[in-house]
Motif scaffolding. Structure first.
Motif, PDB file in Angstrom:
ATOM      1  N   GLY A   1      -7.270 -41.339  -2.870  1.00 36.78           N
ATOM      2  CA  GLY A   1      -8.310 -41.337  -3.901  1.00 36.78           C
ATOM      3  C   GLY A   1      -8.434 -42.709  -4.510  1.00 36.78           C
ATOM      4  O   GLY A   1      -7.622 -43.596  -4.215  1.00 36.78           O
ATOM      5  N   HIS A   2      -9.462 -42.898  -5.370  1.00 32.62           N
ATOM      6  CA  HIS A   2      -9.582 -44.234  -5.979  1.00 32.62           C
ATOM      7  C   HIS A   2      -8.804 -44.278  -7.289  1.00 32.62           C
ATOM      8  O   HIS A   2      -8.539 -45.346  -7.832  1.00 32.62           O
ATOM      9  CB  HIS A   2     -11.059 -44.628  -6.154  1.00 32.62           C
ATOM     10  CG  HIS A   2     -11.633 -44.286  -7.492  1.00 32.62           C
ATOM     11  ND1 HIS A   2     -12.008 -43.011  -7.853  1.00 32.62           N
ATOM     12  CD2 HIS A   2     -11.876 -45.071  -8.574  1.00 32.62           C
ATOM     13  CE1 HIS A   2     -12.468 -43.027  -9.086  1.00 32.62           C
ATOM     14  NE2 HIS A   2     -12.393 -44.254  -9.547  1.00 32.62           N
ATOM     15  N   ASP A   3      -8.438 -43.092  -7.779  1.00 34.18           N
ATOM     16  CA  ASP A   3      -7.654 -43.020  -9.011  1.00 34.18           C
ATOM     17  C   ASP A   3      -6.896 -41.692  -9.024  1.00 34.18           C
ATOM     18  O   ASP A   3      -6.991 -40.923  -8.065  1.00 34.18           O
ATOM     19  CB  ASP A   3      -8.567 -43.127 -10.249  1.00 34.18           C
ATOM     20  CG  ASP A   3      -9.492 -41.920 -10.403  1.00 34.18           C
ATOM     21  OD1 ASP A   3      -9.479 -41.026  -9.539  1.00 34.18           O
ATOM     22  OD2 ASP A   3     -10.220 -41.872 -11.404  1.00 34.18           O
ATOM     23  N   VAL A   4      -6.158 -41.426 -10.115  1.00 30.89           N
ATOM     24  CA  VAL A   4      -5.473 -40.151 -10.274  1.00 30.89           C
ATOM     25  C   VAL A   4      -5.963 -39.546 -11.592  1.00 30.89           C
ATOM     26  O   VAL A   4      -5.944 -40.213 -12.631  1.00 30.89           O
ATOM     27  CB  VAL A   4      -3.932 -40.324 -10.304  1.00 30.89           C
ATOM     28  CG1 VAL A   4      -3.241 -38.976 -10.157  1.00 30.89           C
ATOM     29  CG2 VAL A   4      -3.463 -41.265  -9.194  1.00 30.89           C
ATOM     30  N   ASP A   5      -6.447 -38.299 -11.521  1.00 31.91           N
ATOM     31  CA  ASP A   5      -7.032 -37.651 -12.694  1.00 31.91           C
ATOM     32  C   ASP A   5      -6.150 -36.502 -13.172  1.00 31.91           C
ATOM     33  O   ASP A   5      -5.707 -35.682 -12.369  1.00 31.91           O
ATOM     34  CB  ASP A   5      -8.411 -37.068 -12.319  1.00 31.91           C
ATOM     35  CG  ASP A   5      -9.329 -38.099 -11.686  1.00 31.91           C
ATOM     36  OD1 ASP A   5      -9.803 -38.988 -12.413  1.00 31.91           O
ATOM     37  OD2 ASP A   5      -9.559 -38.024 -10.457  1.00 31.91           O
ATOM     38  N   PHE A   6      -5.919 -36.442 -14.498  1.00 30.79           N
ATOM     39  CA  PHE A   6      -5.102 -35.366 -15.063  1.00 30.79           C
ATOM     40  C   PHE A   6      -5.806 -34.674 -16.219  1.00 30.79           C
ATOM     41  O   PHE A   6      -6.499 -35.322 -17.013  1.00 30.79           O
ATOM     42  CB  PHE A   6      -3.778 -35.916 -15.609  1.00 30.79           C
ATOM     43  CG  PHE A   6      -2.861 -36.440 -14.551  1.00 30.79           C
ATOM     44  CD1 PHE A   6      -2.089 -35.577 -13.784  1.00 30.79           C
ATOM     45  CD2 PHE A   6      -2.773 -37.807 -14.321  1.00 30.79           C
ATOM     46  CE1 PHE A   6      -1.241 -36.070 -12.803  1.00 30.79           C
ATOM     47  CE2 PHE A   6      -1.921 -38.304 -13.339  1.00 30.79           C
ATOM     48  CZ  PHE A   6      -1.160 -37.436 -12.572  1.00 30.79           C
TER      49      PHE A   6
HETATM   50 MG    MG Z   1     -10.320 -39.285  -8.892  1.00 28.05          MG
END
Ligand code: MG
Ligand code: DCP
Length: 373
Positions: free
Chosen positions: A202-207
């Motif tokens: 992914g391009h980031d990590v979402d929480f």
């Molecule tokens: Mg993301």
């Protein structure tokens, strides 16, 4: 030579939220081409065209087999003249001139490089391009004023343009969990975004963070950020307050797709695999090649809105957009990451799970792994 009688005909419903779209895409060449045109349109501030190409790509992602002949596409939704022309070019000539020339164009290349800087959107990139800035070197020489996010984005440009792996997302999940539980026992952390849909990168990590007792989540984000900061895990962070009020923001703002949760956009300093211990307590890594920067988004939701927040943050972006369009056009309802409002009954429809939201919307439940539209 294709025997017409053997050509498989496809049929798909018109809204992406009515379809099951797994990561098993049988038409990658076609969907990559249409996605590139979508991206170019979005970067050029032509959102309408962008959505049209995204919808066309999503229809092809949902097909059970590769497209081999134009005749198979008869009757499929969302395939406009422009998209059909691109598909035809690729089926006949293996490539589309329009896609190839877009890819090679100086403007597209410059927009990609500049918007690849965290904190730089298409408008800023466009302004810089008009000032003759086409690459990072020219940007640095130009003396253009960068805000704090953009400075961090430029500083960590290479790291942030490298895909985040599932293993890295898991390592960050452990850190975030440790932070959250330390400052509020009983609070829960859920990995959302592409990783919840089963993506391996992914391009980031979402929480998404919540607490089973309504109200206990208030004030949580600053404490989590303070913990992470004091342990040396953050290279950058910007926290925005929760500004959602049902009476004010609910039915009055049905089309707003930006949610108003307390949110933290951050850049994590993640130890490289060899350096990660069994248990993460303090980030002790020092040398530059022993860690890497990773974009992490944290969102806090009260438990009463959690199902809506989870649905809204799991994506894909097109799936979300289609859910809201379905709600508005087919059901006279307004869906956001906070709530579902029924315009005919003039009331909110509560939900404690994603399944209940799909049921309210009159949709078959689609699990996260099949929301990859
Ligand atoms: Mg993301
Ligand atoms: N989201 C949305 N609309 C936005 C921003 C986000 O609907 N304008 C939702 C859907 C996304 C999720 O939030 O899936 C997370 O946003 P990302 O941009 O991180 O998207 P993904 O996680 O799906 O992609 P990636 O794997 O590139 O991170």
């Amino acid at each position: 030579q294709i025997n017409e009688a053997e050509v498989v005909l496809f049929s798909v419903p018109s809204y992406a939220c009515q379809r099951r779209t797994t990561l098993d895409n049988h038409n990658v060449t076609l969907t990559d081409a249409l996605s590139l045109l979508a991206e170019n349109a979005e970067l050029s501030d032509e959102d309408g065209r962008g959505v049209a190409f995204r919808r066309a790509a999503a229809v092809l992602k949902a097909l059970p087999a590769p497209v081999t002949a134009m005749s198979q596409l008869t009757g499929l939704p969302c395939l406009g003249d422009h998209s059909l022309r691109v598909i035809k070019d690729i089926l006949e000539n293996e490539a589309s001139d329009e896609v190839e020339s877009t890819k090679q164009s100086d403007r597209f290349k410059a927009l990609k490089v500049l918007t690849g800087i965290f904190g730089v959107g298409s408008k800023t990139a466009d302004r810089w391009i008009r000032d003759g800035i086409h690459n990072l070197h020219q940007l640095q020489e130009s003396g253009a004023t960068l805000n704090r996010a953009q400075q961090a984005g430029l500083e960590h440009y290479n790291d942030l343009n490298q895909q985040v792996t599932k293993a890295e997302a898991d390592a960050i999940t452990e850190i975030v969990q440790e932070a959250v539980v330390s400052v509020l026992p009983g609070a829960q952390v859920v990995l959302t975004g592409g990783f919840r849909r089963g993506k391996q990168t992914g391009h980031d990590v979402d929480f998404l963070i919540t607490h089973p007792e309504e109200g206990r989540e208030v004030g949580l984000m600053p404490k989590v950020v303070f913990w992470l900061e004091s342990q040396g895990f953050l290279l950058y962070q910007k926290t925005t307050r929760n500004s959602y009020l049902e009476v004010k923001d609910g039915p009055g703002r049905p089309s707003s797709n930006m949610d108003r949760f307390e949110r933290c956009l951050s850049i994590f300093k993640l130890a490289k695999k060899e350096e990660r211990g069994i248990k993460v307590t303090v980030n002790t890594v020092k040398t530059r090649d022993s860690w890497r920067a990773v974009r992490v988004d944290l969102v806090v939701s009260p438990i009463s809105q959690f199902a809506f927040a989870l649905l809204g943050w799991t994506g894909s972006k097109l799936f979300e957009r289609e859910l809201r369009r379905w709600a508005g056009h087919e059901k006279a309802m307004s869906l956001s990451s906070h709530a579902l409002y029924d315009n005919k009954q003039s009331r909110y429809l509560r939900a404690a799970s994603e399944e209940e939201i799909f049921a309210h919307l009159g949709l078959e439940y689609i699990p996260p792994s099949e929301r990859n539209a």
